[in-house]
Scaffold this motif. Structure first.
Motif, PDB file in Angstrom:
ATOM      1  N   ASN A 179      18.844  68.446  99.320  1.00 39.86           N
ATOM      2  CA  ASN A 179      20.100  68.506  98.572  1.00 39.86           C
ATOM      3  C   ASN A 179      20.381  67.231  97.779  1.00 39.86           C
ATOM      4  N   ILE A 180      19.359  66.409  97.569  1.00 44.47           N
ATOM      5  CA  ILE A 180      19.498  65.189  96.770  1.00 44.47           C
ATOM      6  C   ILE A 180      18.432  65.198  95.692  1.00 44.47           C
ATOM      7  N   ILE A 181      18.819  64.858  94.481  1.00 45.44           N
ATOM      8  CA  ILE A 181      17.874  64.823  93.357  1.00 45.44           C
ATOM      9  C   ILE A 181      16.699  63.924  93.694  1.00 45.44           C
ATOM     10  N   SER A 182      15.519  64.329  93.258  1.00 45.30           N
ATOM     11  CA  SER A 182      14.323  63.524  93.525  1.00 45.30           C
ATOM     12  C   SER A 182      13.885  62.785  92.269  1.00 45.30           C
ATOM     13  N   ILE A 183      12.998  61.828  92.446  1.00 47.77           N
ATOM     14  CA  ILE A 183      12.493  60.998  91.348  1.00 47.77           C
ATOM     15  C   ILE A 183      10.994  61.228  91.228  1.00 47.77           C
ATOM     16  N   TYR A 184      10.537  61.482  89.998  1.00 48.03           N
ATOM     17  CA  TYR A 184       9.101  61.621  89.765  1.00 48.03           C
ATOM     18  C   TYR A 184       8.455  60.275  89.419  1.00 48.03           C
ATOM     19  N   GLU A 185       9.103  59.527  88.517  1.00 48.92           N
ATOM     20  CA  GLU A 185       8.473  58.310  87.988  1.00 48.92           C
ATOM     21  C   GLU A 185       9.554  57.334  87.557  1.00 48.92           C
ATOM     22  N   VAL A 186       9.324  56.042  87.796  1.00 52.43           N
ATOM     23  CA  VAL A 186      10.202  54.965  87.320  1.00 52.43           C
ATOM     24  C   VAL A 186       9.335  53.984  86.547  1.00 52.43           C
ATOM     25  N   ASN A 187       9.812  53.545  85.376  1.00 54.99           N
ATOM     26  CA  ASN A 187       8.965  52.658  84.569  1.00 54.99           C
ATOM     27  C   ASN A 187       9.834  51.877  83.593  1.00 54.99           C
ATOM     28  N   GLN A 188       9.315  50.747  83.152  1.00 53.07           N
ATOM     29  CA  GLN A 188       9.933  49.974  82.070  1.00 53.07           C
ATOM     30  C   GLN A 188       8.840  49.640  81.074  1.00 53.07           C
ATOM     31  N   GLY A 239      23.474  66.732 102.434  1.00 53.23           N
ATOM     32  CA  GLY A 239      22.872  65.715 101.569  1.00 53.23           C
ATOM     33  C   GLY A 239      23.532  64.364 101.755  1.00 53.23           C
ATOM     34  N   LEU A 240      24.872  64.356 101.829  1.00 53.82           N
ATOM     35  CA  LEU A 240      25.583  63.089 102.010  1.00 53.82           C
ATOM     36  C   LEU A 240      25.298  62.482 103.375  1.00 53.82           C
ATOM     37  N   SER A 241      25.212  63.313 104.399  1.00 52.79           N
ATOM     38  CA  SER A 241      24.921  62.800 105.740  1.00 52.79           C
ATOM     39  C   SER A 241      23.588  62.062 105.750  1.00 52.79           C
ATOM     40  N   PHE A 242      22.608  62.653 105.054  1.00 55.64           N
ATOM     41  CA  PHE A 242      21.297  62.003 104.975  1.00 55.64           C
ATOM     42  C   PHE A 242      21.407  60.674 104.221  1.00 55.64           C
ATOM     43  N   ALA A 243      22.144  60.666 103.094  1.00 50.71           N
ATOM     44  CA  ALA A 243      22.319  59.433 102.318  1.00 50.71           C
ATOM     45  C   ALA A 243      23.045  58.378 103.145  1.00 50.71           C
ATOM     46  N   HIS A 244      24.115  58.801 103.832  1.00 45.88           N
ATOM     47  CA  HIS A 244      24.879  57.850 104.639  1.00 45.88           C
ATOM     48  C   HIS A 244      24.027  57.278 105.771  1.00 45.88           C
ATOM     49  N   ASP A 245      23.188  58.120 106.387  1.00 43.40           N
ATOM     50  CA  ASP A 245      22.317  57.631 107.459  1.00 43.40           C
ATOM     51  C   ASP A 245      21.332  56.587 106.948  1.00 43.40           C
ATOM     52  N   HIS A 246      21.053  56.632 105.642  1.00 40.41           N
ATOM     53  CA  HIS A 246      20.128  55.660 105.040  1.00 40.41           C
ATOM     54  C   HIS A 246      20.872  54.547 104.309  1.00 40.41           C
ATOM     55  N   GLY A 247      22.154  54.390 104.642  1.00 40.21           N
ATOM     56  CA  GLY A 247      22.908  53.249 104.124  1.00 40.21           C
ATOM     57  C   GLY A 247      23.371  53.378 102.697  1.00 40.21           C
ATOM     58  N   VAL A 248      23.493  54.607 102.166  1.00 37.66           N
ATOM     59  CA  VAL A 248      23.876  54.799 100.768  1.00 37.66           C
ATOM     60  C   VAL A 248      25.209  55.542 100.693  1.00 37.66           C
ATOM     61  N   VAL A 249      26.170  54.960  99.979  1.00 31.74           N
ATOM     62  CA  VAL A 249      27.451  55.603  99.688  1.00 31.74           C
ATOM     63  C   VAL A 249      27.459  55.951  98.204  1.00 31.74           C
ATOM     64  N   ASN A 255      21.004  76.397  95.231  1.00 30.25           N
ATOM     65  CA  ASN A 255      21.343  75.348  96.175  1.00 30.25           C
ATOM     66  C   ASN A 255      21.954  74.152  95.455  1.00 30.25           C
ATOM     67  N   ILE A 256      22.804  73.414  96.156  1.00 24.50           N
ATOM     68  CA  ILE A 256      23.442  72.231  95.588  1.00 24.50           C
ATOM     69  C   ILE A 256      22.477  71.049  95.627  1.00 24.50           C
ATOM     70  N   ILE A 257      22.407  70.321  94.514  1.00 25.25           N
ATOM     71  CA  ILE A 257      21.621  69.090  94.421  1.00 25.25           C
ATOM     72  C   ILE A 257      22.566  67.965  93.999  1.00 25.25           C
ATOM     73  N   ILE A 258      22.671  66.929  94.830  1.00 20.30           N
ATOM     74  CA  ILE A 258      23.537  65.786  94.513  1.00 20.30           C
ATOM     75  C   ILE A 258      22.795  64.851  93.565  1.00 20.30           C
ATOM     76  N   ALA A 259      23.435  64.502  92.441  1.00 20.90           N
ATOM     77  CA  ALA A 259      22.785  63.669  91.422  1.00 20.90           C
ATOM     78  C   ALA A 259      23.682  62.495  91.057  1.00 20.90           C
ATOM     79  N   ASP A 260      23.168  61.664  90.159  1.00 19.41           N
ATOM     80  CA  ASP A 260      23.895  60.532  89.555  1.00 19.41           C
ATOM     81  C   ASP A 260      24.376  59.534  90.599  1.00 19.41           C
ATOM     82  N   PHE A 261      23.432  58.702  91.086  1.00 21.17           N
ATOM     83  CA  PHE A 261      23.743  57.638  92.029  1.00 21.17           C
ATOM     84  C   PHE A 261      23.921  56.304  91.305  1.00 21.17           C
TER      85      PHE A 261
END
Length: 756
Positions: A77-86, A125-135, A151-157
């Motif tokens: 229930n949390i958006i995933s990341i494929y690639e990060v780059n600069q 989804g939030l419970s998982f984020a909170h357990d990993h120290g993310v608000v 299904n709900i996907i939480i985005a925009d962190f």
């Protein structure tokens, strides 16, 4: 300007391995594009930080932090990341799944089971984020997306807090969406996972009732209500949800659900038919809409919260001031008497017969009337500001209304804030035009903002605009300095100076930049030294990777008359001259008595390479400049940028005019140039840079050193001459000794512009 104003166009963005298809979203910090990942042929979303934010270290850090935060949260229930780059260009981005099925804000119809299921997914989804120290800190319907299976996907962190990272937000920042922010967020107190619980409660209320939790009209009023107004009572039929709403939206975080799992359990009770909470209330109307809340009381209340014209933008500029105002005004509002006024009961017929004009009306003071007028103007001006009616149409725009407020109350903070926001909006438009390389809009918005700042001084702070103009002037200065250091003038520098003039920047400074560029030589520019020696400026970067420095080359080969002047003051050696490969032993033929007819304007011949270098040294002493022979690399470069044709009839080469020279062993050209031997220097056409006789007339002595030419004493003869035929290669050195003098070899000089 082509380089310096470069930005990320909507569809010209280049992301390695991806084809950009469309722009699908844009925020204050970043832009989201739809793209096709080439390796897997799937559609993805690409989030790219906006160009003008690349220089803002805080914004860039926040963007990178968002990617790192999401990457740590692997949950359905949390958006995933494929690639990060600069990229090397500085552009930062990350890719994620493309979810085209809308968000929770678009869901208008549902049953209890569906609603509970969706909100339990959010809790998971939030419970998982909170357990990993993310608000998250910015939960709202638009950030709750649907995947292909509903299904709900939480985005925009983007503004999430994480225990893994240092705090990236200034203490005065208030970040989030006003309708879903917890009281502690508004007041900039410590924020933890219970702020996300508050946001879920706000979203749930909105989905249950179809209305926002607080409908105050502007952002600051909503924030004020988040801190001060009680939790609304749900309409009839929704009583069983009231306990969840009350607990989620408790002003004190200690009175809320303490984690998302507790909230999920409460939601399950709703689905399973848990006991409803019966709310005993005569009316669900909000207290300020009751009949007894008369106009004069409204005026007092609205005056108490009159600062609500501040926008979130201004709050972030002066957060402490806002918190202080909340603290000061809260007790006054809580203590405000709102009891229903006592009305003397009269018989119904007496009420019907009463003359309305004679009925007693509440007393309204001039001060109250002015406060009401100010409030109405502020509300209208704020609406105009949101719709970008900044200074148009005339007399019906945000700026004119804020100025009317200041005419009534000169120190009104909302009006001052509003005018500064108009300036900030114009600056945003100006920056956007700069990013998009839209010169027309850039000039238009610059002129508008400059005029606006002048009209509203000293209320409006012109510092951001002045700093932006200073930045443009710095870019112009950098471009001009780079051109001067590179000894060349690029079109970008002239373009930027012209832009600076159109933007009405510092005319004196721009004129100085123009003079600096005019001092840089142009390719083909003619220079004449004090002794009358002409030379042409050459820019070696005309041929890529030439490895040469800038230099001036003489327009023609050195003439007989020039060499005679040298011989009159110096001892000029005379050598027995070779003529068409032969040398007379008994009768010397020298540069003074050459084997062919010569006049003062013909090129000097019958001299050795050392003789030519001696002449160059003498000219250097006479003129105060550094003259020398060209290097082999310089000469080949000059030959390359000259005509590559055979030059039949265009250069002094061996053609049909040399038929009488029986000893000439070469394949003659099939045309005539009318010169059997040497010709006057410059008699035949120059190349496109104005240099004569690089092909034909005489071959030339050059330096044959690979590196520094300053102390070089190695020489070679290069090029074609009057004895060269159709098969002569002009880029091959002549097979003669530099100690020999020949009737077809002379020389030209080079003057160093920037000597070591």
């Amino acid at each position: 300007m082509k380089v310096l104003l470069k930005s990320v166009p909507n569809l010209d963005l280049v992301i390695p391995g991806h084809a950009i298809l469309d722009k699908i979203g844009e925020g204050g910090m970043s832009t989201v594009y739809l793209a096709r990942q080439e390796s897997l042929q799937r559609k993805v979303a690409v989030k790219v930080i906006r160009t003008r934010n690349l220089s803002d270290e805080r914004v860039l850090d926040r963007f990178v932090n968002e990617a790192k935060t999401i990457a740590r949260l692997d949950h359905p229930n949390i958006i995933s990341i494929y690639e990060v780059n600069q990229l090397d260009t500085g552009i930062a981005y990350y890719t994620m799944p493309y979810l085209p099925h809308g968000d929770l804000s678009q869901l208008m119809s549902f049953d209890t089971r569906q609603l509970v299921n969706l909100f339990i997914q959010i809790c998971n989804g939030l419970s998982f984020a909170h357990d990993h120290g993310v608000v998250h800190r910015d939960l709202k319907p638009e950030n709750l997306l649907f995947d292909d299976f509903g299904n709900i996907i939480i985005a925009d962190f983007g503004i999430a807090l994480s225990t893994h990272d240092k705090r990236r937000t200034l203490e005065s920042d208030i970040l989030g969406s006003s309708h879903y922010m917890s009281p502690e967020q508004v007041q900039r107190r410590t924020v933890d996972l219970r702020s996300d619980i508050y946001a879920i409660g706000s979203i749930l209320y909105e989905k249950l009732t179809g209305e926002s939790l607080f409908e105050e009209g502007d952002d600051l009023s909503v924030l004020f209500s988040q801190v001060n107004q009680p939790v609304p009572i749900l309409p009839e039929g929704l009583n069983n949800w009231q306990r969840i709403i009350d607990t989620c939206l408790a002003k004190n975080p200690n009175n809320r659900y303490q984690n998302a799992d507790e909230l999920a359990s409460a939601l399950l009770e709703i689905e399973q038919g848990g006991q409803s909470i019966i709310i005993k209330s005569k009316s669900h109307k909000k207290w300020y809409k009751k009949p007894w809340f008369n106009w004069s009381v409204k005026t007092i209340l609205l005056a108490a919260v009159g600062f609500s014209g501040y926008s979130l933008y201004k709050i972030n500029q002066s957060g402490q001031e806002y918190v202080d105002m909340i603290a000061q005004t809260t007790p006054a509002i809580v203590a405000l008497p709102v009891e229903k006024p006592v009305v003397e009961e009269k018989p119904e017929n007496e009420l019907l017969q009463a003359n309305p004009l004679e009925m007693e009306m509440p007393a309204i003071t001039a001060e109250e009337m002015r406060d009401q007028q100010v409030l109405n103007l502020i509300i209208d001006a704020n609406k105009d500001l949101k719709s970008l009616r900044l200074t148009r149409p005339l007399n019906d725009n945000a700026a004119s209304k804020y100025r009317q407020v200041l005419a009534l109350k000169p120190d009104n903070p909302q009006a001052i804030s509003g005018l500064n926001q108009i300036a900030a909006s114009y600056l945003e438009l100006l920056n956007q035009a700069w990013d998009e390389n839209n010169r027309e809009n850039l000039i238009k918005f610059t002129d508008s903002l400059r005029e606006f700042n002048q009209q509203n001084a000293p209320v409006v702070d012109a510092t951001p605009f002045n700093e932006r103009m200073d930045t443009i002037m710095q870019l112009i200065a950098q471009s001009v300095t780079a051109d001067i250091e590179a000894h060349k003038v690029t079109p970008e520098s002239h373009d930027l100076i012209a832009l600076g003039q159109q933007l009405s920047l510092d005319a004196v400074a721009l004129a100085g930049f123009t003079r600096q560029l005019e001092s840089v030589p142009r390719v083909g520019q003619l220079f004449t030294d004090a002794d009358g020696h002409d030379s042409i400026y050459i820019t070696p970067d005309l041929i890529r990777n030439s490895g040469l420095d800038f230099f001036n080359v003489s327009v023609t080969e050195v003439k007989v008359a020039d060499y005679n002047r040298y011989a009159e003051t110096q001892t000029a050696p005379e050598h027995n001259c070779f003529h068409m490969g032969k040398q007379r032993r008994l009768s010397k033929r020298t540069w003074k008595k050459p084997p062919i007819e010569q006049n003062p304007t013909h090129p000097i011949i019958c001299i050795t390479a050392q003789d030519a270098q001696g002449y160059a040294n003498w000219i250097s002493e006479q003129s105060g400049q550094r003259y020398r022979l060209p290097t082999k690399q310089e000469w080949l470069y000059l030959q390359q940028v000259s005509s590559s044709s055979s030059g039949c009839g265009q250069h002094n080469l061996a053609g049909t005019e040399t038929q009488s020279l029986k000893k000439l062993k070469t394949k003659r050209l099939d045309c005539s140039d009318s010169h059997i031997y040497t010709s006057n220097v410059g008699a035949l056409p120059a190349n496109k840079y104005g240099v004569h006789d690089l092909n034909g007339n005489v071959s030339e002595w050059v330096l044959n050193c690979q590196s520094n030419s300053k102390n070089c004493n190695q020489f070679v003869a290069m090029g074609t001459s009057w004895i060269s035929g159709a098969e002569t290669n002009p880029t091959q050195p002549l097979d003669i000794s530099p100690d020999q003098a020949h009737s077809h070899v002379g020389f030209r000089l080079v003057r160093d512009i920037y000597p070591d």
